[in-house]
Write a protein that holds these residues in place. Structure first.
Motif, PDB file in Angstrom:
ATOM      1  N   ILE B  88      43.996  27.218  49.786  1.00  0.00           N
ATOM      2  CA  ILE B  88      44.074  28.652  50.097  1.00  0.00           C
ATOM      3  C   ILE B  88      45.461  29.191  49.761  1.00  0.00           C
ATOM      4  O   ILE B  88      45.616  30.288  49.236  1.00  0.00           O
ATOM      5  N   VAL B  94      42.919  26.166  41.056  1.00  0.00           N
ATOM      6  CA  VAL B  94      41.519  26.403  41.405  1.00  0.00           C
ATOM      7  C   VAL B  94      40.714  25.120  41.172  1.00  0.00           C
ATOM      8  O   VAL B  94      41.016  24.341  40.273  1.00  0.00           O
ATOM      9  N   GLY B  95      39.729  24.901  42.022  1.00  0.00           N
ATOM     10  CA  GLY B  95      38.853  23.748  41.849  1.00  0.00           C
ATOM     11  C   GLY B  95      37.822  24.037  40.771  1.00  0.00           C
ATOM     12  O   GLY B  95      37.254  25.137  40.728  1.00  0.00           O
ATOM     13  N   ARG B 195      44.544  28.073  36.842  1.00  0.00           N
ATOM     14  CA  ARG B 195      43.410  29.005  36.726  1.00  0.00           C
ATOM     15  C   ARG B 195      42.982  29.254  35.284  1.00  0.00           C
ATOM     16  O   ARG B 195      41.790  29.327  34.995  1.00  0.00           O
ATOM     17  N   PRO B 267      31.324  33.528  40.444  1.00  0.00           N
ATOM     18  CA  PRO B 267      31.858  34.891  40.632  1.00  0.00           C
ATOM     19  C   PRO B 267      31.663  35.790  39.419  1.00  0.00           C
ATOM     20  O   PRO B 267      31.774  36.997  39.536  1.00  0.00           O
ATOM     21  N   LEU B 276      32.011  40.899  45.389  1.00  0.00           N
ATOM     22  CA  LEU B 276      33.465  40.740  45.383  1.00  0.00           C
ATOM     23  C   LEU B 276      34.157  42.084  45.141  1.00  0.00           C
ATOM     24  O   LEU B 276      35.153  42.410  45.800  1.00  0.00           O
ATOM     25  N   TRP B 285      40.573  40.952  51.689  1.00  0.00           N
ATOM     26  CA  TRP B 285      41.206  40.036  50.724  1.00  0.00           C
ATOM     27  C   TRP B 285      40.237  38.931  50.367  1.00  0.00           C
ATOM     28  O   TRP B 285      39.491  38.452  51.228  1.00  0.00           O
ATOM     29  N   VAL B 286      40.228  38.525  49.119  1.00  0.00           N
ATOM     30  CA  VAL B 286      39.292  37.496  48.688  1.00  0.00           C
ATOM     31  C   VAL B 286      39.959  36.605  47.645  1.00  0.00           C
ATOM     32  O   VAL B 286      40.835  37.060  46.893  1.00  0.00           O
ATOM     33  N   LYS B 287      39.611  35.329  47.624  1.00  0.00           N
ATOM     34  CA  LYS B 287      40.182  34.400  46.645  1.00  0.00           C
ATOM     35  C   LYS B 287      39.156  33.323  46.319  1.00  0.00           C
ATOM     36  O   LYS B 287      38.615  32.680  47.222  1.00  0.00           O
ATOM     37  N   THR B 288      38.895  33.133  45.026  1.00  0.00           N
ATOM     38  CA  THR B 288      37.999  32.061  44.598  1.00  0.00           C
ATOM     39  C   THR B 288      38.760  30.744  44.658  1.00  0.00           C
ATOM     40  O   THR B 288      39.751  30.566  43.957  1.00  0.00           O
ATOM     41  N   VAL B 291      34.902  26.719  41.663  1.00  0.00           N
ATOM     42  CA  VAL B 291      33.580  26.954  41.066  1.00  0.00           C
ATOM     43  C   VAL B 291      33.191  25.665  40.348  1.00  0.00           C
ATOM     44  O   VAL B 291      34.019  25.081  39.645  1.00  0.00           O
TER      45      VAL B 291
END
Lengths: 332, 332
Positions: B88, B94-95, B195, B267, B276, B285-288, B291
C-alpha cells in the motif's frame, strides 16, 4: 464451583500470560459474585493455567466451564487468524473482554552472572524485533522455542529477551528495559467464557451509559456479486458504525466466505438487534463472537497528507481530464 | 538493461525462494522480449537474489528497477499484513503475478551421516508443524532462525526440516518427504514490478478471453457509519464480484482505515474502470495493488452442513418465535 481456571497459551511468561493477569480481577470479581453457595468465596482460588495449544483453551471453555485468554489482533500483524477461525468454530464460547498489551521486550540475565554477555536468546520473532540492541552489544543470536523458554533456560553469558513478567517469574536480573527496535506495537487479547457466564464477567461495564463493541461473524447463504453490499446496507441503514471488517474462507470449503465485522453496538441494543433479526429472517447465518466495553479511540477525518504514495483521488474535485490521467496510472 | 534481478526474502531455500523459481520463466520471457537491443538476450542472466528484509525488496523495485517476490496470503494464517501494508505504501510497485506454494516440509540429513538422529532443527513454526514426525522418532527440538538456516547449518545426528529446494541447495540427503502434520496449508506469493513494466510480465496471460483478478486499496475521505456500504454499493451496481475484503488501520493514524478488496476484473475493463472513475470523482482515494490472471476456484453455494456451530439462522424460513429464540442466544 469453588475455584475457576483461566487458560492462556504458555509457557509461563508469554505475552498472553501478561494479558491474563490484566483479566484476573474481573474473573475473581465475577466468581465471587456468582457463587452464591460461597459468599465469602476466596477470590484467590482463581488459577491461571498455561495451555500448550490454543485448541485446548477453546475446548476447556466449551465443555469444561473454564475461562480462556487468546491473542486477537496486533496493530502491525493484523488479526491472529487461526484464533479468529477457532472462535468462529467454537460452540459455547464467546469473548467478553478485550485488553491491550504493549509488545515490549526487557533484557534479562541470571541474577549473579558476572560474565560479559556474548549471546542473546529469544524466539526468532523476538530476536528480529530487538536487533539494534543486539548489534550494539555485538551479541550472537541463539534462537529459542519461545521468549519465555529463552528466559527460563538462560545460561551464564547470555541475555534473554522477553516480556517484563519473565523477570519475576524466573528470578532474573533486568539488564535493560524496553529494548525493542519498534516502539508502538501492541496486541489485543480476548477473555473467553461459556456463553451463559459471559454477562457476569462484564459486570462493572454495565452502566446504563456504557458503550459496547461487538465482533460478529456473518455467512450469507448465497454467493456472488453484491452479497456483501446487501449485508452492509442493512448495517448502514441502522446507523451502525463498523471499525473493522474482514472476509475469511470457510474452513475446508474453498470458495465460500464468512465476514467478520467489529461494530459499535451490543447485540441487545434495539438498533443492532433488529439488524440481526433481519439477517436471520433472510436465511443468512450470524454468530456473536465477542461483546466488550468500547475502547476510547480517535475518529479523525482522513486528510490528504495521510494518504500513501502512488494512488489516485483523495483531493479536491477534479476535471474529467485530471480524473482520466490519474485513473490511467492505475491500470499498470 | 542486460540482466535483471528478482529479490526474495532469504536465506536461500525459503518458501519465498521456491515461489521465485516459479516466477522465473515469466521474468526471463519478459526480459528477452522487451530488450530489443539484445534479441538473443541470455535469459539465464536473470538473477534470483535473497534480501534480508522485505523493505529492501520494495525499495529495489521502487527505485532500482528490480523485480521482487513477497508472501501475500496463507490459507490458514490469512494475509501477511506487513507485506500488504508495505505494498500500500510503495510508490512505483505493483503486483503482476500470483502463485501458490504448498507448505510442505522434507526431512534432511547430512549426505554421509551414519549417526542415529537425536535432534530435529527448524524455525519454531516449522518445528510446530512437524510434531508428529518428531515425536515418532523421539527427537529433541533445536530451534533455528529459519528453516533454510537449519538446513544450511545442520550437523551430524540432526534432522533439518525445510522446503524441498533446501535438499539440492545445501547438498543434503532426503530422509523423508512431506513430514508436516497438516496437509493442505499453502501460501500465495506476488511477483512485484515497477508499474511501467508490469504489463510486459503479464504477456501470455493476455488472451482476449483472459480473466483477471485485481487487488485494490480504497481510502474513503470521510469516516462514520455507512462509508463502506456506499463504496460497496458502487461495486455491486457494476456487477463486480469480490473474493476477499479486509479493513486495515492507516499506519500511524489510529482510527483511520483503508479497505483492501480482491475483485474479479482488471482495472482496464470498462465495468471496473467506471467504478474507479466514480470513486476518484467522489474524492475518495484508490490504488491498484496487483492485477494477475484469475485462478480457477470453486464458487459453491453455502449449505447448512458447512456452517459452524453455535450461530443463528442459515436454515429454512423461520417463524417470528423461532427467530426470537435463536436471536436470544446471540446476546450472550
Amino acid at each position: 464451583m469453588s475455584s475457576r481456571t483461566v487458560y492462556y497459551l504458555g509457557p509461563q511468561g508469554s505475552f498472553t500470560h501478561a494479558a491474563s493477569k490484566q483479566f484476573l480481577p474481573r474473573v475473581q470479581r465475577a466468581s465471587g459474585e456468582t457463587d452464591s453457595a460461597a459468599p465469602s468465596h476466596d477470590a484467590a482460588s482463581t488459577v491461571l493455567q498455561p495451555a500448550e495449544h490454543v485448541s485446548q483453551i477453546f475446548e476447556a471453555v466449551n465443555v469444561g466451564g473454564a475461562f480462556g485468554v487468546i491473542a486477537w489482533e496486533n496493530n502491525v500483524e493484523g488479526y491472529v487468524v487461526p484464533n479468529l477461525d477457532g472462535l468462529i468454530d467454537a460452540h459455547n464460547v464467546v469473548g467478553c473482554g478485550r485488553v491491550s498489551v504493549n509488545i515490549e521486550f526487557d533484557a534479562f540475565m541470571l541474577p549473579d552472572d558476572v560474565a560479559e554477555p556474548t549471546e542473546v536468546t529469544a524466539h526468532p520473532h523476538g530476536l528480529a524485533q530487538c536487533r539494534t540492541f543486539t548489534q550494539h552489544l555485538g551479541l550472537r543470536e541463539v534462537p529459542a522455542a519461545s521468549n519465555a523458554a529463552a528466559c527460563r533456560d538462560i545460561i551464564s553469558g547470555q541475555i534473554a529477551l522477553g516480556p517484563r513478567i519473565c523477570g519475576e517469574l524466573y528470578g532474573l536480573a533486568t539488564k535493560q528495559r524496553g529494548v525493542q527496535d519498534y516502539q508502538g506495537s501492541r496486541t489485543d487479547f480476548l477473555l473467553l467464557a461459556p456463553r451463559n457466564e459471559a454477562r457476569s464477567l462484564m459486570v462493572g461495564d454495565q452502566k446504563p451509559s456504557a458503550e459496547y463493541e461487538s465482533v460478529v461473524a456473518f455467512i450469507p447463504l448465497s454467493t456472488g456479486a453484491g452479497v456483501l453490499a446487501g449485508l452492509l446496507d442493512l448495517l448502514r441503514d441502522a446507523g451502525l458504525n463498523m471499525t473493522s471488517f474482514i472476509s475469511r474462507p470457510i474452513k475446508g470449503h474453498d470458495g465460500t466466505y464468512s465476514f467478520i465485522a467489529t461494530i459499535d453496538a451490543a447485540p441487545w441494543q434495539s438498533h443492532f438487534r433488529s439488524v440481526l433479526e433481519n439477517i436471520i429472517e433472510r436465511g443468512d447465518w450470524v454468530k456473536t463472537l465477542a461483546v466488550y466495553a468500547r475502547q476510547e479511540r480517535p475518529n479523525p477525518p482522513v486528510t490528504s497528507w495521510m494518504l500513501p504514495d502512488g494512488g489516485a483521488g483523495g483531493r479536491d474535485s477534479l476535471s474529467a481530464d485530471e480524473t482520466a490521467t490519474r485513473l490511467q496510472a492505475q491500470f499498470i
